[in-house]
Scaffold this motif. Sequence first.
Motif, PDB file in Angstrom:
ATOM      1  N   ALA A   4       1.473  -9.373   7.304  1.00  0.00           N
ATOM      2  CA  ALA A   4       2.651 -10.164   7.648  1.00  0.00           C
ATOM      3  C   ALA A   4       3.785  -9.923   6.661  1.00  0.00           C
ATOM      4  O   ALA A   4       4.955  -9.852   7.029  1.00  0.00           O
ATOM      5  N   ALA A   5       3.420  -9.770   5.389  1.00  0.00           N
ATOM      6  CA  ALA A   5       4.434  -9.517   4.373  1.00  0.00           C
ATOM      7  C   ALA A   5       5.019  -8.123   4.505  1.00  0.00           C
ATOM      8  O   ALA A   5       6.180  -7.891   4.185  1.00  0.00           O
ATOM      9  N   VAL A   6       4.207  -7.176   4.986  1.00  0.00           N
ATOM     10  CA  VAL A   6       4.703  -5.826   5.204  1.00  0.00           C
ATOM     11  C   VAL A   6       5.822  -5.841   6.234  1.00  0.00           C
ATOM     12  O   VAL A   6       6.891  -5.251   6.049  1.00  0.00           O
ATOM     13  N   VAL A   7       5.588  -6.551   7.338  1.00  0.00           N
ATOM     14  CA  VAL A   7       6.583  -6.633   8.401  1.00  0.00           C
ATOM     15  C   VAL A   7       7.848  -7.315   7.905  1.00  0.00           C
ATOM     16  O   VAL A   7       8.977  -6.925   8.224  1.00  0.00           O
ATOM     17  N   ALA A   8       7.676  -8.356   7.076  1.00  0.00           N
ATOM     18  CA  ALA A   8       8.817  -9.115   6.585  1.00  0.00           C
ATOM     19  C   ALA A   8       9.464  -8.491   5.355  1.00  0.00           C
ATOM     20  O   ALA A   8      10.454  -9.015   4.843  1.00  0.00           O
ATOM     21  N   GLY A   9       8.887  -7.408   4.871  1.00  0.00           N
ATOM     22  CA  GLY A   9       9.427  -6.769   3.675  1.00  0.00           C
ATOM     23  C   GLY A   9       9.092  -7.498   2.400  1.00  0.00           C
ATOM     24  O   GLY A   9       9.779  -7.329   1.384  1.00  0.00           O
ATOM     25  N   GLY A  10       8.032  -8.288   2.419  1.00  0.00           N
ATOM     26  CA  GLY A  10       7.644  -9.056   1.246  1.00  0.00           C
ATOM     27  C   GLY A  10       6.886  -8.222   0.231  1.00  0.00           C
ATOM     28  O   GLY A  10       6.439  -7.113   0.509  1.00  0.00           O
ATOM     29  N   ALA A  11       6.753  -8.806  -0.948  1.00  0.00           N
ATOM     30  CA  ALA A  11       6.062  -8.124  -2.035  1.00  0.00           C
ATOM     31  C   ALA A  11       4.570  -8.363  -1.957  1.00  0.00           C
ATOM     32  O   ALA A  11       4.091  -9.253  -1.246  1.00  0.00           O
ATOM     33  N   GLY A  12       3.822  -7.560  -2.706  1.00  0.00           N
ATOM     34  CA  GLY A  12       2.377  -7.692  -2.724  1.00  0.00           C
ATOM     35  C   GLY A  12       1.871  -8.123  -4.078  1.00  0.00           C
ATOM     36  O   GLY A  12       2.648  -8.459  -4.979  1.00  0.00           O
ATOM     37  N   VAL A  13       0.567  -8.104  -4.224  1.00  0.00           N
ATOM     38  CA  VAL A  13      -0.098  -8.452  -5.470  1.00  0.00           C
ATOM     39  C   VAL A  13      -0.503  -7.163  -6.175  1.00  0.00           C
ATOM     40  O   VAL A  13      -1.077  -6.258  -5.553  1.00  0.00           O
ATOM     41  N   ARG A  14      -0.219  -7.080  -7.463  1.00  0.00           N
ATOM     42  CA  ARG A  14      -0.500  -5.868  -8.221  1.00  0.00           C
ATOM     43  C   ARG A  14      -2.003  -5.635  -8.288  1.00  0.00           C
ATOM     44  O   ARG A  14      -2.781  -6.543  -8.548  1.00  0.00           O
ATOM     45  N   LEU A  15      -2.396  -4.401  -8.044  1.00  0.00           N
ATOM     46  CA  LEU A  15      -3.800  -4.006  -8.076  1.00  0.00           C
ATOM     47  C   LEU A  15      -3.925  -2.717  -8.865  1.00  0.00           C
ATOM     48  O   LEU A  15      -3.210  -1.751  -8.606  1.00  0.00           O
ATOM     49  N   LYS A  16      -4.853  -2.704  -9.828  1.00  0.00           N
ATOM     50  CA  LYS A  16      -5.122  -1.489 -10.595  1.00  0.00           C
ATOM     51  C   LYS A  16      -6.374  -0.831 -10.017  1.00  0.00           C
ATOM     52  O   LYS A  16      -7.389  -1.490  -9.821  1.00  0.00           O
ATOM     53  N   VAL A  17      -6.280   0.446  -9.730  1.00  0.00           N
ATOM     54  CA  VAL A  17      -7.426   1.206  -9.232  1.00  0.00           C
ATOM     55  C   VAL A  17      -8.071   1.907 -10.420  1.00  0.00           C
ATOM     56  O   VAL A  17      -7.466   2.786 -11.046  1.00  0.00           O
ATOM     57  N   LEU A  18      -9.289   1.503 -10.734  1.00  0.00           N
ATOM     58  CA  LEU A  18      -9.974   2.047 -11.906  1.00  0.00           C
ATOM     59  C   LEU A  18     -10.780   3.305 -11.593  1.00  0.00           C
ATOM     60  O   LEU A  18     -10.919   4.178 -12.441  1.00  0.00           O
ATOM     61  N   ARG A  19     -11.326   3.354 -10.379  1.00  0.00           N
ATOM     62  CA  ARG A  19     -12.126   4.528 -10.013  1.00  0.00           C
ATOM     63  C   ARG A  19     -12.100   4.694  -8.501  1.00  0.00           C
ATOM     64  O   ARG A  19     -12.166   3.716  -7.750  1.00  0.00           O
ATOM     65  N   ALA A  20     -11.984   5.945  -8.087  1.00  0.00           N
ATOM     66  CA  ALA A  20     -11.976   6.271  -6.662  1.00  0.00           C
ATOM     67  C   ALA A  20     -12.680   7.606  -6.481  1.00  0.00           C
ATOM     68  O   ALA A  20     -12.947   8.327  -7.452  1.00  0.00           O
ATOM     69  N   ALA A  21     -12.975   7.946  -5.226  1.00  0.00           N
ATOM     70  CA  ALA A  21     -13.726   9.172  -4.942  1.00  0.00           C
ATOM     71  C   ALA A  21     -13.225   9.787  -3.649  1.00  0.00           C
ATOM     72  O   ALA A  21     -12.712   9.085  -2.770  1.00  0.00           O
ATOM     73  N   PRO A  22     -13.363  11.096  -3.500  1.00  0.00           N
ATOM     74  CA  PRO A  22     -12.963  11.735  -2.241  1.00  0.00           C
ATOM     75  C   PRO A  22     -13.900  11.361  -1.111  1.00  0.00           C
ATOM     76  O   PRO A  22     -15.055  10.998  -1.318  1.00  0.00           O
ATOM     77  N   VAL A  23     -13.379  11.456   0.112  1.00  0.00           N
ATOM     78  CA  VAL A  23     -14.170  11.266   1.331  1.00  0.00           C
ATOM     79  C   VAL A  23     -14.124  12.570   2.091  1.00  0.00           C
ATOM     80  O   VAL A  23     -13.041  13.101   2.340  1.00  0.00           O
ATOM     81  N   PRO A  24     -15.253  13.141   2.472  1.00  0.00           N
ATOM     82  CA  PRO A  24     -15.239  14.429   3.179  1.00  0.00           C
ATOM     83  C   PRO A  24     -14.395  14.364   4.443  1.00  0.00           C
ATOM     84  O   PRO A  24     -14.464  13.401   5.207  1.00  0.00           O
ATOM     85  N   ALA A  25     -13.589  15.384   4.653  1.00  0.00           N
ATOM     86  CA  ALA A  25     -12.717  15.434   5.825  1.00  0.00           C
ATOM     87  C   ALA A  25     -13.497  15.908   7.042  1.00  0.00           C
ATOM     88  O   ALA A  25     -14.213  16.884   6.996  1.00  0.00           O
ATOM     89  N   SER A  26     -13.349  15.184   8.156  1.00  0.00           N
ATOM     90  CA  SER A  26     -13.972  15.612   9.407  1.00  0.00           C
ATOM     91  C   SER A  26     -12.967  15.671  10.544  1.00  0.00           C
ATOM     92  O   SER A  26     -13.347  15.901  11.683  1.00  0.00           O
ATOM     93  N   ALA A  27     -11.698  15.431  10.220  1.00  0.00           N
ATOM     94  CA  ALA A  27     -10.651  15.473  11.247  1.00  0.00           C
ATOM     95  C   ALA A  27      -9.359  15.908  10.589  1.00  0.00           C
ATOM     96  O   ALA A  27      -9.198  15.814   9.371  1.00  0.00           O
TER      97      ALA A  27
END
Length: 330
Positions: A239-262
């Motif tokens: 809803a905030a995206v549509v209204a142009g509102g702000a979000g909550v700050r999130l820090k990403v500490l670790r992520a991983a690739p996902v194999p591409a199938s498309a």
Amino acid sequence: MRLIFAGTPSAAVPSLQALIDGPHDVVQVVTRPPAPAGRRRTLTPSPVQRAAQQAALPVLTTARLGAEATERLTALQADLGVVVAYGALVRTPLLTAPRLGWLNLHFSLLPRWRGAAPVQRAVLAGDTESGVSVFRLEQGLDTGPLVATRAVPIGEAETAGELLDRLADIGAEVLRDAVDALAAGTAILTPQRGAPTLAPKLTAADGRIDWTLPADAVLARIRGATPEPGAVTDAVVPAAVVAGGAGVRLKVLRAAPVPASAAPGTSSIASEAPSDGAPLAPGAVLLRAGRVLAGTGSNPIELLTVQPAGRTGMPAAAWLRGLAAVPVLR
């Protein structure tokens, strides 16, 4: 030999310890003054200062090597100065005060990544190899002739912080051997060769995740900005995206690739969960089989560990389940 050691962060401690344990005499340790740390901003001695005090070595705390520090260090009549991430420049006349000058341990394969943040910049750039260089200090920025180098592969999931920890231990060995070779008169100095690249200190903007980039670039940003300045994004409810509102700050500490199938695409989150490699819109989030997927400019990636503002790190699935709505990352 009589050595002066200048360094500040924890990455410099293994080198100091290697020199303490060796045959030479560390007659002075130089480090930056205590700095505010923690939520209470308590003045805290640097890791190098703590290590030096534990070894009962004299410590000079100074933010810059000005006239007073130069006079004090010159009076020591040291044979060699050693710098490992001190955080300030060594200028003439101090540069030429020790009989054999100064050696600098740098965490890259020079001339690649000259500057303050060589490890972070290497990971951000997607380099597959890093290393350490010991060189003779001169007036230019990391331009002096090389005494020793050692190449090190960068792990596919390795963060800048993890790589720096590993290079700190490896570099201590290379530095110790270089100092011994210089003392024995067997050191060979070789001019740097190749086109230099620069590694300025990262800012908060360098940690901001751009979800429209390809997955490998997003993952490199997350790894390169971890732990400092941190890889950050804003989690915004639809809803905030549509209204142009702000979000909550999130820090990403670790992520991983996902194999591409498309093939890459820009479709929105489907009503039925796509296969792991199916495209999501950049920044779109999907919980599938206990895994949190986030869309990029190419394949989705999997968020493994995140840190919401004001909280500690947690599994990404636990974070998402605790929200009232699935957010979009921006």
